[in-house]
Design an enzyme around this catalytic site. Structure first.
Site, PDB file in Angstrom:
ATOM      1  N   GLY A   1      22.765  64.472 -26.113  1.00 12.62           N
ATOM      2  CA  GLY A   1      22.780  64.703 -24.668  1.00 12.62           C
ATOM      3  C   GLY A   1      21.495  64.237 -24.030  1.00 12.62           C
ATOM      4  O   GLY A   1      21.315  63.062 -23.710  1.00 12.62           O
TER       5      GLY A   1
ATOM      6  N   GLY B   1      25.650  76.181 -24.450  1.00 10.59           N
ATOM      7  CA  GLY B   1      25.514  76.520 -23.032  1.00 10.59           C
ATOM      8  C   GLY B   1      24.625  75.575 -22.247  1.00 10.59           C
ATOM      9  O   GLY B   1      24.872  75.340 -21.068  1.00 10.59           O
TER      10      GLY B   1
ATOM     11  N   HIS C   1      31.778  62.752 -25.717  1.00  6.16           N
ATOM     12  CA  HIS C   1      31.876  64.193 -25.986  1.00  6.16           C
ATOM     13  C   HIS C   1      31.759  64.950 -24.657  1.00  6.16           C
ATOM     14  O   HIS C   1      30.767  64.808 -23.944  1.00  6.16           O
ATOM     15  CB  HIS C   1      30.717  64.557 -26.928  1.00  6.16           C
ATOM     16  CG  HIS C   1      30.596  65.996 -27.279  1.00  6.16           C
ATOM     17  ND1 HIS C   1      31.208  66.552 -28.387  1.00  6.16           N
ATOM     18  CD2 HIS C   1      29.900  67.012 -26.692  1.00  6.16           C
ATOM     19  CE1 HIS C   1      30.886  67.834 -28.473  1.00  6.16           C
ATOM     20  NE2 HIS C   1      30.098  68.152 -27.453  1.00  6.16           N
TER      21      HIS C   1
ATOM     22  N   MET D   1      32.697  74.263 -20.200  1.00 10.52           N
ATOM     23  CA  MET D   1      32.156  75.640 -20.210  1.00 10.52           C
ATOM     24  C   MET D   1      32.791  76.444 -19.079  1.00 10.52           C
ATOM     25  O   MET D   1      33.011  75.912 -17.986  1.00 10.52           O
ATOM     26  CB  MET D   1      30.637  75.604 -20.008  1.00 10.52           C
ATOM     27  CG  MET D   1      29.906  74.719 -20.999  1.00 10.52           C
ATOM     28  SD  MET D   1      28.122  74.871 -20.811  1.00 10.52           S
ATOM     29  CE  MET D   1      27.559  73.544 -21.885  1.00 10.52           C
TER      30      MET D   1
ATOM     31  N   MET E   1      27.011  73.878 -34.500  1.00  4.95           N
ATOM     32  CA  MET E   1      26.063  73.933 -33.378  1.00  4.95           C
ATOM     33  C   MET E   1      24.647  74.054 -33.942  1.00  4.95           C
ATOM     34  O   MET E   1      24.378  74.916 -34.783  1.00  4.95           O
ATOM     35  CB  MET E   1      26.344  75.144 -32.486  1.00  4.95           C
ATOM     36  CG  MET E   1      27.600  75.062 -31.630  1.00  4.95           C
ATOM     37  SD  MET E   1      27.720  73.660 -30.497  1.00  4.95           S
ATOM     38  CE  MET E   1      26.244  73.827 -29.506  1.00  4.95           C
TER      39      MET E   1
ATOM     40  N   GLY F   1      21.995  71.902 -22.244  1.00  3.02           N
ATOM     41  CA  GLY F   1      21.406  70.736 -22.873  1.00  3.02           C
ATOM     42  C   GLY F   1      19.895  70.916 -22.940  1.00  3.02           C
ATOM     43  O   GLY F   1      19.330  71.824 -22.315  1.00  3.02           O
ATOM     44  N   GLY F   2      19.245  70.073 -23.720  1.00  3.09           N
ATOM     45  CA  GLY F   2      17.786  70.049 -23.742  1.00  3.09           C
ATOM     46  C   GLY F   2      17.116  71.161 -24.525  1.00  3.09           C
ATOM     47  O   GLY F   2      15.919  71.386 -24.381  1.00  3.09           O
TER      48      GLY F   2
ATOM     49  N   ASP G   1      25.595  69.313 -33.040  1.00  2.00           N
ATOM     50  CA  ASP G   1      25.515  69.304 -31.575  1.00  2.00           C
ATOM     51  C   ASP G   1      24.363  70.198 -31.130  1.00  2.00           C
ATOM     52  O   ASP G   1      24.383  71.408 -31.356  1.00  2.00           O
ATOM     53  CB  ASP G   1      26.855  69.833 -31.023  1.00  2.00           C
ATOM     54  CG  ASP G   1      26.955  69.708 -29.515  1.00  2.00           C
ATOM     55  OD1 ASP G   1      25.993  69.249 -28.879  1.00  2.00           O
ATOM     56  OD2 ASP G   1      28.017  70.080 -28.977  1.00  2.00           O
ATOM     57  N   GLY G   2      23.378  69.552 -30.491  1.00  5.23           N
ATOM     58  CA  GLY G   2      22.265  70.304 -29.919  1.00  5.23           C
ATOM     59  C   GLY G   2      20.923  69.870 -30.473  1.00  5.23           C
ATOM     60  O   GLY G   2      20.693  69.922 -31.682  1.00  5.23           O
TER      61      GLY G   2
END
Ligand code: DX5
Ligand code: ZN
Length: 217
Positions: free
Chosen positions: A193, A142, A33, A37, A137, A144-145, A171-172
């Site tokens: 991620g 914008g 993936h 951005m 999302m 990671g983490g 995702d996230g």
């Protein structure tokens, strides 16, 4: 059931991705993936089709691009040429999401639509039967983490109810506890991620995530 895992390279050093990419592949992940951005739709700038092309040349896995950019329609051909098998664009970034999904398909790729935490499922209702994948999302895009937002799972449940067979990607903030919650809500593809760098190895991280979903190799 074994969860399909899509590692994001976002939090790995972008000039040195070969090692992590091959480790992801060896760990048995399903695809790669890429978080694109533009510094407009989201504050950071990451990379574009050039890096996507390099990644496609390194791994023997499908590569998808998640466009967190304005005017995504301008990038379709470039990412198709780079060898991406799927292009995911945000519904918030276009007034022509229906046409955009068709254009992505016409370019020979699978079409995915992404929705931010602040966007309701209603925003994608008219194109639900057109898309191959919905990306929900579970953080604001914008960075990671960030911390997983559980309220987004209601949208996963709604979409699963409306389209039992569609790919629903989250995702996230995906880690061992949240992957299970997302799977229970109906998601079947998981972007991961920063968690990949928490255990001793990428292999171990993938195995722990699989185990959380009830799958042991
Ligand atoms: C966030 C990106 C994600 C991100 C996930 O804007 O779309 O793909 O890299 O990273 P983690 O798993 O650390 O939340
Ligand atoms: Zn992403």
């Amino acid at each position: 059931m074994r969860p399909a895992i899509a590692p994001s390279v976002l939090t790995f050093p972008h000039a040195d991705l070969k090692g992590p990419l091959l480790a992801m592949q060896d760990a048995g992940v399903d695809l790669i993936h890429l978080d694109v951005m533009d510094g407009q739709f989201v504050p950071p700038i990451t990379f574009g089709d050039g890096l996507a092309k390099s990644v496609v040349g390194i791994v023997d896995l499908p590569v998808e691009a998640h466009l967190m950019i304005e005017t995504p329609e301008k990038q379709i051909d470039a990412f198709a040429k780079a060898g991406c098998f799927r292009l995911i664009a945000h519904v918030e970034a276009t007034v022509h999401s229906h046409r955009l999904m068709q254009q992505i398909k016409d370019a020979g790729m699978e079409a995915g639509i992404a929705i931010n935490p602040g966007t309701p499922v209603e925003a994608i209702m008219p194109i639900l039967t057109l898309v191959d994948l919905v990306l929900v999302m579970t953080v604001n895009p914008g960075y990671g983490g960030q911390k997983f937002l559980p309220e987004c799972l209601e949208k996963v449940q709604k979409i699963r109810h409306l389209r039992p067979e569609v790919f629903i990607e989250v995702d996230g903030g995906i880690e061992p506890l949240t992957i299970k919650r997302a799977q229970d809500a109906g998601a079947n593809l998981f972007v991961v991620g920063s968690y990949l760098q928490k255990p001793a190895s990428i292999q171990e991280a993938v195995e722990v995530l699989e185990k959380s979903c009830g799958y042991v190799r």
